[in-house]
Design a protein around this motif. Sequence first.
Motif, PDB file in Angstrom:
ATOM      1  N   ILE A  15       0.980  -1.180   0.071  1.00 28.50           N
ATOM      2  CA  ILE A  15      -0.038   0.008   0.081  1.00 28.50           C
ATOM      3  C   ILE A  15       1.047   1.104   0.136  1.00 28.50           C
ATOM      4  CG2 ILE A  15      -1.654   1.118   1.406  1.00 28.50           C
ATOM      5  CD1 ILE A  15      -2.692  -1.489   2.240  1.00 28.50           C
ATOM      6  N   LEU A  16       2.054   1.479   0.819  1.00 31.10           N
ATOM      7  CA  LEU A  16       2.726   2.319   0.801  1.00 31.10           C
ATOM      8  C   LEU A  16       3.682   2.701  -0.658  1.00 31.10           C
ATOM      9  CD1 LEU A  16       4.735   2.068   4.240  1.00 31.10           C
ATOM     10  CD2 LEU A  16       3.125   3.818   3.681  1.00 31.10           C
ATOM     11  N   VAL A  17       3.867   1.450  -1.420  1.00 31.31           N
ATOM     12  CA  VAL A  17       4.643   1.482  -2.536  1.00 31.31           C
ATOM     13  C   VAL A  17       3.351   2.061  -3.680  1.00 31.31           C
ATOM     14  CG1 VAL A  17       5.257   0.162  -4.549  1.00 31.31           C
ATOM     15  CG2 VAL A  17       6.079  -0.404  -2.485  1.00 31.31           C
ATOM     16  N   MET A  18       1.916   1.594  -3.298  1.00 28.14           N
ATOM     17  CA  MET A  18       0.831   2.321  -4.235  1.00 28.14           C
ATOM     18  C   MET A  18       0.973   3.755  -4.096  1.00 28.14           C
ATOM     19  SD  MET A  18      -2.032  -0.279  -4.082  1.00 28.14           S
ATOM     20  CE  MET A  18      -2.045  -1.992  -4.205  1.00 28.14           C
TER      21      MET A  18
ATOM     22  N   MET B 215       2.298   9.377  -6.214  1.00 28.44           N
ATOM     23  CA  MET B 215       2.776  10.685  -5.840  1.00 28.44           C
ATOM     24  C   MET B 215       3.741  10.935  -7.017  1.00 28.44           C
ATOM     25  SD  MET B 215       3.599  10.578  -1.663  1.00 28.44           S
ATOM     26  CE  MET B 215       4.444  12.323  -1.966  1.00 28.44           C
ATOM     27  N   VAL B 216       4.546   9.912  -7.560  1.00 32.57           N
ATOM     28  CA  VAL B 216       5.474   9.990  -8.572  1.00 32.57           C
ATOM     29  C   VAL B 216       4.739  10.417  -9.633  1.00 32.57           C
ATOM     30  CG1 VAL B 216       7.355   8.785 -10.107  1.00 32.57           C
ATOM     31  CG2 VAL B 216       7.324   8.834  -7.593  1.00 32.57           C
ATOM     32  N   ALA B 217       3.646   9.621  -9.942  1.00 39.70           N
ATOM     33  CA  ALA B 217       2.860   9.996 -11.285  1.00 39.70           C
ATOM     34  C   ALA B 217       2.462  11.195 -11.261  1.00 39.70           C
ATOM     35  CB  ALA B 217       1.653   8.868 -11.379  1.00 39.70           C
ATOM     36  N   PHE B 218       1.675  11.701 -10.072  1.00 43.77           N
ATOM     37  CA  PHE B 218       1.297  12.919 -10.001  1.00 43.77           C
ATOM     38  C   PHE B 218       2.202  13.941 -10.384  1.00 43.77           C
ATOM     39  CE2 PHE B 218      -0.024  16.823  -7.534  1.00 43.77           C
ATOM     40  CZ  PHE B 218      -1.387  16.860  -7.964  1.00 43.77           C
ATOM     41  N   ILE B 219       3.524  14.079  -9.891  1.00 41.72           N
ATOM     42  CA  ILE B 219       4.517  14.939 -10.203  1.00 41.72           C
ATOM     43  C   ILE B 219       4.728  14.908 -11.895  1.00 41.72           C
ATOM     44  CG2 ILE B 219       6.840  15.593  -9.700  1.00 41.72           C
ATOM     45  CD1 ILE B 219       6.695  14.514  -6.920  1.00 41.72           C
ATOM     46  N   GLY B 220       4.674  13.682 -12.168  1.00 45.06           N
ATOM     47  CA  GLY B 220       5.136  13.383 -13.697  1.00 45.06           C
ATOM     48  C   GLY B 220       3.828  14.276 -14.640  1.00 45.06           C
ATOM     49  N   LEU B 221       2.710  13.963 -14.179  1.00 44.09           N
ATOM     50  CA  LEU B 221       1.665  14.711 -14.506  1.00 44.09           C
ATOM     51  C   LEU B 221       1.421  16.180 -14.670  1.00 44.09           C
ATOM     52  CD1 LEU B 221      -1.466  12.009 -13.872  1.00 44.09           C
ATOM     53  CD2 LEU B 221      -0.157  12.327 -16.088  1.00 44.09           C
ATOM     54  N   THR B 222       1.953  16.609 -13.393  1.00 41.92           N
ATOM     55  CA  THR B 222       2.051  17.948 -13.199  1.00 41.92           C
ATOM     56  C   THR B 222       2.984  18.797 -14.096  1.00 41.92           C
ATOM     57  OG1 THR B 222       1.183  17.743 -10.908  1.00 41.92           O
ATOM     58  CG2 THR B 222       2.241  19.708 -11.474  1.00 41.92           C
ATOM     59  N   VAL B 223       4.007  18.145 -14.263  1.00 44.00           N
ATOM     60  CA  VAL B 223       4.956  18.641 -15.314  1.00 44.00           C
ATOM     61  C   VAL B 223       4.999  18.442 -16.702  1.00 44.00           C
ATOM     62  CG1 VAL B 223       7.709  18.469 -15.619  1.00 44.00           C
ATOM     63  CG2 VAL B 223       6.891  18.343 -13.184  1.00 44.00           C
ATOM     64  N   GLY B 224       4.292  17.326 -16.967  1.00 45.23           N
ATOM     65  CA  GLY B 224       4.232  17.243 -18.475  1.00 45.23           C
ATOM     66  C   GLY B 224       2.864  17.324 -18.935  1.00 45.23           C
TER      67      GLY B 224
ATOM     68  N   ARG C 111      -5.626  15.030 -12.558  1.00 44.00           N
ATOM     69  CA  ARG C 111      -4.411  14.515 -12.456  1.00 44.00           C
ATOM     70  C   ARG C 111      -4.299  13.751 -11.125  1.00 44.00           C
ATOM     71  NH1 ARG C 111      -1.071  19.311 -10.991  1.00 44.00           N
ATOM     72  NH2 ARG C 111      -3.021  20.494 -11.330  1.00 44.00           N
ATOM     73  N   ALA C 112      -5.066  14.050 -10.061  1.00 46.18           N
ATOM     74  CA  ALA C 112      -5.271  13.281  -9.055  1.00 46.18           C
ATOM     75  C   ALA C 112      -5.650  11.742  -9.240  1.00 46.18           C
ATOM     76  CB  ALA C 112      -5.854  13.834  -7.970  1.00 46.18           C
ATOM     77  N   GLY C 113      -6.797  11.923 -10.052  1.00 47.59           N
ATOM     78  CA  GLY C 113      -7.714  10.528 -10.374  1.00 47.59           C
ATOM     79  C   GLY C 113      -6.613   9.635 -11.122  1.00 47.59           C
ATOM     80  N   VAL C 114      -6.004  10.512 -12.055  1.00 45.39           N
ATOM     81  CA  VAL C 114      -5.247   9.494 -13.111  1.00 45.39           C
ATOM     82  C   VAL C 114      -3.964   8.857 -12.158  1.00 45.39           C
ATOM     83  CG1 VAL C 114      -3.879   9.474 -15.119  1.00 45.39           C
ATOM     84  CG2 VAL C 114      -5.934  10.535 -15.192  1.00 45.39           C
ATOM     85  N   SER C 115      -3.193   9.721 -11.500  1.00 51.97           N
ATOM     86  CA  SER C 115      -2.153   9.236 -10.784  1.00 51.97           C
ATOM     87  C   SER C 115      -2.649   8.101  -9.691  1.00 51.97           C
ATOM     88  CB  SER C 115      -1.566  10.548  -9.920  1.00 51.97           C
ATOM     89  OG  SER C 115      -2.467  11.111  -8.794  1.00 51.97           O
ATOM     90  N   ILE C 116      -3.567   8.216  -8.982  1.00 50.91           N
ATOM     91  CA  ILE C 116      -4.028   7.102  -8.082  1.00 50.91           C
ATOM     92  C   ILE C 116      -4.406   5.773  -9.023  1.00 50.91           C
ATOM     93  CG2 ILE C 116      -5.705   6.393  -6.813  1.00 50.91           C
ATOM     94  CD1 ILE C 116      -6.022   9.411  -5.591  1.00 50.91           C
ATOM     95  N   ALA C 117      -4.877   6.014 -10.033  1.00 48.12           N
ATOM     96  CA  ALA C 117      -5.243   4.930 -10.980  1.00 48.12           C
ATOM     97  C   ALA C 117      -3.914   4.090 -11.490  1.00 48.12           C
ATOM     98  CB  ALA C 117      -6.034   5.392 -12.153  1.00 48.12           C
ATOM     99  N   MET C 118      -2.978   5.224 -11.693  1.00 44.47           N
ATOM    100  CA  MET C 118      -1.509   4.632 -12.255  1.00 44.47           C
ATOM    101  C   MET C 118      -0.838   3.930 -11.075  1.00 44.47           C
ATOM    102  SD  MET C 118      -0.119   7.670 -14.740  1.00 44.47           S
ATOM    103  CE  MET C 118      -0.785   7.652 -16.403  1.00 44.47           C
ATOM    104  N   GLY C 119      -0.989   4.486 -10.003  1.00 45.10           N
ATOM    105  CA  GLY C 119      -0.280   3.735  -8.893  1.00 45.10           C
ATOM    106  C   GLY C 119      -1.004   2.309  -8.453  1.00 45.10           C
ATOM    107  N   VAL C 120      -2.152   2.203  -8.363  1.00 49.06           N
ATOM    108  CA  VAL C 120      -2.853   0.979  -8.013  1.00 49.06           C
ATOM    109  C   VAL C 120      -2.736   0.217  -9.269  1.00 49.06           C
ATOM    110  CG1 VAL C 120      -5.062   0.054  -7.472  1.00 49.06           C
ATOM    111  CG2 VAL C 120      -4.243   1.985  -6.405  1.00 49.06           C
ATOM    112  N   GLY C 121      -3.117   0.469 -10.258  1.00 52.60           N
ATOM    113  CA  GLY C 121      -2.905  -0.038 -11.568  1.00 52.60           C
ATOM    114  C   GLY C 121      -1.820  -0.672 -11.971  1.00 52.60           C
ATOM    115  N   GLY C 122      -0.707   0.057 -11.661  1.00 56.67           N
ATOM    116  CA  GLY C 122       0.886  -0.188 -11.965  1.00 56.67           C
ATOM    117  C   GLY C 122       1.052  -1.440 -11.080  1.00 56.67           C
TER     118      GLY C 122
END
Length: 322
Positions: free
Chosen positions: A95-98, A103-112, A120-131
């Motif tokens: 869960i901590l890894v997710m 957070m890393v995905a959120f930063i990447g989406l914010t920058v890119g 961004r928040a929804g997609v980053s959570i989906a990427m963390g859990v889905g990844g």
Amino acid sequence: MSIPIEPLIYGLIFVAVLVMVEGIYLTVFGKSISLNSRVNRRLEMLEKGRGREQVLEQLRKEMSQHMKSQSIPLYSLLAEKAQKANIAFSPMQLILVMMLLSMVAFIGLTVGTGAGLGVRAGVSIAMGVGGVYVWINGKAKKRMALIEEQLPDAVELMVRSLRVGHPFSSALNIVAKEVPDPLGTEMGMIADESAYGRDVGEALKAMAERMDMQDMRFLAVAVTIQQTSGGNLAEILDGLAKVIRSRFKLFRRVTAITAEAKWSGKFLSGFPLLALIGINIAQPNYYDQVIGTPAFIPACLVVAGFLVANLFVMRMLVNIKV
């Protein structure tokens, strides 16, 4: 009509998430946790000076911790896959890894990208859990496939050990030393448990239920029957090895026969998307006259539905029960 670059950024960030979770896993537990390691993890832990009882306790904890944590909200979706993959991360660590990957995905989406905060928040959570889910699912499939491939050789090694006069416990120890992961560590645990007094047939049955593997159930039943009614265990296991190998060959043959249909379904679903990208690259203004019409979005949704339905229909057509 120009091709937006944001979907490509989303894809690259998701790939980076998958690479990061694998890197974190190998960094924490070392290369011995990898299924490609020549020396199985149990032997490497013993070579580092850890006691046999400590190694057994840690491995048993890792192999049972996920199914015991199914009560955690949403974790039940990962528990069965994580159990089969034998993920050494504890449920809380996963869960901590997710959270970290989100957070890393959120930063990447914010920058890119220029998407809104909610997106961004929804997609980053989906990427963390889905990844993490995609990573665990891939690990589980690879591990189960390796065990199915290793099992006939391991049973034949037991047969040879029994025929030269070794007891079954010694045959298990030989398999635990000679066979690499993942089966080597599993058999080593059974050998350790039998040394501490647990019934071998019961230990094999528990492993078969934990991995939900039919061939392992056959092995557990064969050993249990021999223990209760007697008989030549070497001959029983020799016949079992032939049956398992024949089943494995049959599964491979079915996979080869249905491979064309599976790839045809994937191609028929993926080709329209590739054609769409090619058309937009060759002629960016090709869809300008229809993109503003009311029927454009509904038509796109209908086409997408047919493409997804094609995958499911082709999968049902080639899902042969053997």
